[in-house]
Design an enzyme around this catalytic site. Sequence first.
Site, PDB file in Angstrom:
ATOM      1  N   ASP A   1      28.337  40.239  81.346  1.00  0.00           N
ATOM      2  CA  ASP A   1      26.836  39.402  82.089  1.00  0.00           C
ATOM      3  C   ASP A   1      26.504  38.634  80.861  1.00  0.00           C
ATOM      4  O   ASP A   1      25.336  38.766  80.033  1.00  0.00           O
ATOM      5  CB  ASP A   1      25.661  40.590  82.354  1.00  0.00           C
ATOM      6  CG  ASP A   1      24.408  39.786  82.514  1.00  0.00           C
ATOM      7  OD1 ASP A   1      24.069  39.350  82.704  1.00  0.00           O
ATOM      8  OD2 ASP A   1      23.611  40.395  82.356  1.00  0.00           O
TER       9      ASP A   1
ATOM     10  N   HIS B   1      20.909  43.992  88.949  1.00  0.00           N
ATOM     11  CA  HIS B   1      21.011  44.966  88.645  1.00  0.00           C
ATOM     12  C   HIS B   1      20.359  46.326  89.828  1.00  0.00           C
ATOM     13  O   HIS B   1      21.286  46.895  89.476  1.00  0.00           O
ATOM     14  CB  HIS B   1      19.148  45.909  87.881  1.00  0.00           C
ATOM     15  CG  HIS B   1      19.379  44.960  86.129  1.00  0.00           C
ATOM     16  ND1 HIS B   1      18.306  44.571  85.255  1.00  0.00           N
ATOM     17  CD2 HIS B   1      20.591  45.219  85.038  1.00  0.00           C
ATOM     18  CE1 HIS B   1      19.252  44.114  84.580  1.00  0.00           C
ATOM     19  NE2 HIS B   1      21.104  44.533  84.304  1.00  0.00           N
TER      20      HIS B   1
HETATM   21  N1  SAM Z   1      23.666  42.829  80.521  1.00  0.00           N
HETATM   22  C1  SAM Z   1      21.761  43.082  79.824  1.00  0.00           C
HETATM   23  C2  SAM Z   1      21.013  43.834  81.093  1.00  0.00           C
HETATM   24  O1  SAM Z   1      21.447  43.620  82.386  1.00  0.00           O
HETATM   25  O2  SAM Z   1      20.052  44.348  80.352  1.00  0.00           O
HETATM   26  C3  SAM Z   1      21.751  41.600  79.002  1.00  0.00           C
HETATM   27  C4  SAM Z   1      23.109  40.343  78.470  1.00  0.00           C
HETATM   28  S1  SAM Z   1      22.529  38.746  77.836  1.00  0.00           S
HETATM   29  C5  SAM Z   1      22.665  38.320  79.500  1.00  0.00           C
HETATM   30  C6  SAM Z   1      23.763  38.764  77.604  1.00  0.00           C
HETATM   31  C7  SAM Z   1      23.593  39.559  76.286  1.00  0.00           C
HETATM   32  O3  SAM Z   1      25.341  39.222  75.631  1.00  0.00           O
HETATM   33  C8  SAM Z   1      22.892  38.852  74.955  1.00  0.00           C
HETATM   34  O4  SAM Z   1      21.984  40.307  74.193  1.00  0.00           O
HETATM   35  C9  SAM Z   1      23.434  38.162  73.480  1.00  0.00           C
HETATM   36  O5  SAM Z   1      23.725  38.993  73.042  1.00  0.00           O
HETATM   37  C10 SAM Z   1      24.925  39.123  74.192  1.00  0.00           C
HETATM   38  N2  SAM Z   1      26.250  38.360  73.074  1.00  0.00           N
HETATM   39  C11 SAM Z   1      26.468  37.086  73.729  1.00  0.00           C
HETATM   40  N3  SAM Z   1      27.895  36.904  73.069  1.00  0.00           N
HETATM   41  C12 SAM Z   1      28.089  38.207  73.529  1.00  0.00           C
HETATM   42  C13 SAM Z   1      29.681  38.547  73.173  1.00  0.00           C
HETATM   43  N4  SAM Z   1      31.087  38.236  73.268  1.00  0.00           N
HETATM   44  N5  SAM Z   1      30.283  39.799  72.949  1.00  0.00           N
HETATM   45  C14 SAM Z   1      29.174  40.642  73.085  1.00  0.00           C
HETATM   46  N6  SAM Z   1      27.958  40.362  73.238  1.00  0.00           N
HETATM   47  C15 SAM Z   1      27.169  39.091  73.572  1.00  0.00           C
END
Ligand code: SAM
Length: 278
Positions: A160, A18
């Site tokens: 991410d 972040h």
């Molecule tokens: N980027 C966020 C942060 O920094 O606060 C954290 C993200 S977390 C590592 C990954 C998220 O991606 C999860 O909430 C999951 O449900 C979602 N997810 C998984 N596969 C996905 C996809 N193909 N497209 C969008 N979201 C997805």
Amino acid sequence: MNYRHAYHAGNHTEVFKHAILVMLLEHLTQKMQPFMVLDTHAGVGLYDLESEQAQRTGEKVDGVEKIYDVGIPSCQRYFDIIKSINPGKLRHYPGSPEISRHMLRPTDRLIACELHPDDYLELENRYRFDRRVTVQNRSGYDAINALLPPVERRGLVFVDPPFEQKDEVQSMISALKKGLRKWSTGIFCFWYPIKDSKIGDALADAVVSAQYPKALRIEFLPFKKDGMNLAGSGIIICNTPWKMDEKAKLLCRDIAPKLGDGRGTWSIKWLTEEREPQ
Ligand code: SAM
């Protein structure tokens, strides 16, 4: 989909990731022209560090809790965002869409994709009032294909993923290929976890063999790599903003004695050539 980000909010990889996100956004806010952020894997945007999930893992202890009282001089804006959502003691942690939202100006936009139906609803509800933010219940990889290039022609794609799928690296590589083909000047930022070197090396090899522009690889490890546990994380940026390597170095120097057991290491490498801006 079993992954829930609430278990990991505010851990050491989050602080590193972040802070880098804030640095990229600071670069975009240096010019008056509006920009767009596509957050492909958004999560729920805001996390309660006293929730049952967060308390079960206690991951904030080696992460945000270590910097909350001492700050991060190399990335003051990131620290200010954390403080602004915690008027007193540390209770909440901002996810990537919340961090981007704090940095948007009235004409900038954020598109946040979240595939998990419950997390999508929570995120959609949270940002319903903010006209600069659009939340979509779709795969972030599909969004790269469908939504680029943005009308603003300036901005960032922040990737991410949860690394739940065996072919996640392959999905990232193919998303990067499609993304850069559609928007050759966009900033693309890909995060990955480090237990061993496999994921980072596979992503880096793909970037080098395709000679994607101005690609920087940054890794930060608060713990020793043992091939089993999460030792740290890495980020690969394409179309890296000017002087990002120097800023990342200051960040890593700053957080290394603070996060984890205070003996962090890092590496910052250009994968493809850095060029001076025209
Ligand atoms: N980027 C966020 C942060 O920094 O606060 C954290 C993200 S977390 C590592 C990954 C998220 O991606 C999860 O909430 C999951 O449900 C979602 N997810 C998984 N596969 C996905 C996809 N193909 N497209 C969008 N979201 C997805």
